[in-house]
Design an enzyme around this catalytic site. Structure first.
Site, PDB file in Angstrom:
ATOM      1  N   SER A  95       0.317   6.133   2.570  1.00  0.00           N
ATOM      2  CA  SER A  95      -0.093   6.315   3.957  1.00  0.00           C
ATOM      3  C   SER A  95      -0.522   7.758   4.226  1.00  0.00           C
ATOM      4  O   SER A  95      -1.402   8.281   3.547  1.00  0.00           O
ATOM      5  CB  SER A  95       1.049   5.848   4.877  1.00  0.00           C
ATOM      6  OG  SER A  95       0.597   5.651   6.190  1.00  0.00           O
ATOM      7  N   ASP A 218      -3.770  -5.269   6.645  1.00  0.00           N
ATOM      8  CA  ASP A 218      -2.845  -4.177   6.946  1.00  0.00           C
ATOM      9  C   ASP A 218      -2.934  -3.904   8.439  1.00  0.00           C
ATOM     10  O   ASP A 218      -3.985  -3.502   8.946  1.00  0.00           O
ATOM     11  CB  ASP A 218      -3.253  -2.931   6.132  1.00  0.00           C
ATOM     12  CG  ASP A 218      -2.310  -1.744   6.332  1.00  0.00           C
ATOM     13  OD1 ASP A 218      -1.609  -1.687   7.361  1.00  0.00           O
ATOM     14  OD2 ASP A 218      -2.307  -0.854   5.463  1.00  0.00           O
ATOM     15  N   HIS A 246       1.600  -2.886   5.250  1.00  0.00           N
ATOM     16  CA  HIS A 246       1.221  -1.488   5.014  1.00  0.00           C
ATOM     17  C   HIS A 246       1.988  -0.885   3.837  1.00  0.00           C
ATOM     18  O   HIS A 246       1.828   0.289   3.546  1.00  0.00           O
ATOM     19  CB  HIS A 246       1.508  -0.696   6.306  1.00  0.00           C
ATOM     20  CG  HIS A 246       0.988   0.697   6.320  1.00  0.00           C
ATOM     21  ND1 HIS A 246      -0.340   1.013   6.099  1.00  0.00           N
ATOM     22  CD2 HIS A 246       1.626   1.888   6.537  1.00  0.00           C
ATOM     23  CE1 HIS A 246      -0.498   2.329   6.177  1.00  0.00           C
ATOM     24  NE2 HIS A 246       0.675   2.881   6.434  1.00  0.00           N
TER      25      HIS A 246
END
Length: 266
Positions: A95, A218, A246
């Site tokens: 991320s 996602d 995610h």
């Protein structure tokens, strides 16, 4: 060097010649790599750490001013690399850590051999120029207000959304626990830095070969973001996993590990 090891709760595993640094995302810590790190430790030396303010890092080292941009977190990464005298690094970031690793590689490309970005985003906000980031300004402001008013409620709302599993699933509960045990002030400031960041202009500066791993569905980072990154990173490969959520390194660890190993072997 010992100060950095303690500050960032650095752990080392594996005996391989080449080093992989795993960097966790917002609201998490190094334990999020437990499903794929042992497999990679069979062939590589693994460095795990917690950003200052996360996990078992030294919370007293947290300074709001330093960590008001991703460059403060980038410095954590460079401090670990330099303190441990690491070379030819393979950096795996989840991320927002994908962008932190990218900034480190722009500053010191000589340290890095490859970047691997899991569910990355250079900008989480939709833009009037047609860029699809996934969120409107009002969405982020509501999320931050929820964190301020009811931190536990925010964690129980975001965890099933981000994991894209039921509220009662084991993985959702693990993620919620990670969110809620983070210091609330640090978490809110990290959230602001994450969701309001825009590093699209930095993408052309990356010289290190990059793998982008994205789930097909996602709820935090739309598939358009992975395609945008692949288009604007000059030496990149996009791998899409047919899965939801995610956190493919948690929900799809075998497939994620295979994609990483295949990329590193090439």
């Amino acid at each position: 060097m010992n100060d950095v090891m303690k500050r960032n709760n650095v752990k080392v595993m594996g005996e391989g010649e080449q080093t992989i640094i795993f960097a966790h995302g917002f609201g998490c810590d190094q334990s999020m790599w437990q499903y794929i790190a042992p497999k990679l430790a069979e062939s590589y030396r693994i460095i795990l750490f917690d950003y200052v303010g996360s996990g078992n890092s030294d919370i007293t080292a947290y300074q709001s001013e330093k960590y008001s941009t991703l460059h403060g977190y980038k410095q954590d990464v460079l401090d670990i690399i330099e303190g441990m005298d690491l070379q030819h690094i393979l950096f795996i970031g989840h991320s927002i850590s994908s962008m932190i690793g990218m900034l480190a590689a722009i500053e010191r490309p000589d340290y890095f051999d490859k970047l691997i970005m899991i569910a990355p985003s250079p900008c989480y906000l939709n833009d009037t120029d047609g860029y699809v980031g996934g969120f409107e300004q009002s969405d982020i402001k509501e999320l931050l207000a929820m964190m301020e008013m009811n931190f536990a409620g925010w964690a129980s709302y975001l965890a099933p959304l981000a994991m894209d599993q039921s509220k009662d699933s084991k993985l959702t509960k693990e993620l919620e626990s990670s969110f809620v045990t983070t210091d609330s002030r640090v978490a809110k400031e990290f959230a602001e830095v994450t969701f309001f960041s825009d590093y699209r202009s930095s993408l052309p500066l990356v010289k290190v070969p990059t793998l982008i791993i994205q789930c097909s569905k996602d709820s935090i980072v739309p598939i358009e973001v992975g395609e945008y990154l692949n288009k604007h990173l000059q030496n990149s490969t996009l791998q899409i996993i047919d899965a939801r959520g995610h956190y493919p390194h948690i929900s799809q660890p075998l497939e994620t590990s295979k994609i990483i190993i295949d990329y590193l072997m090439n």
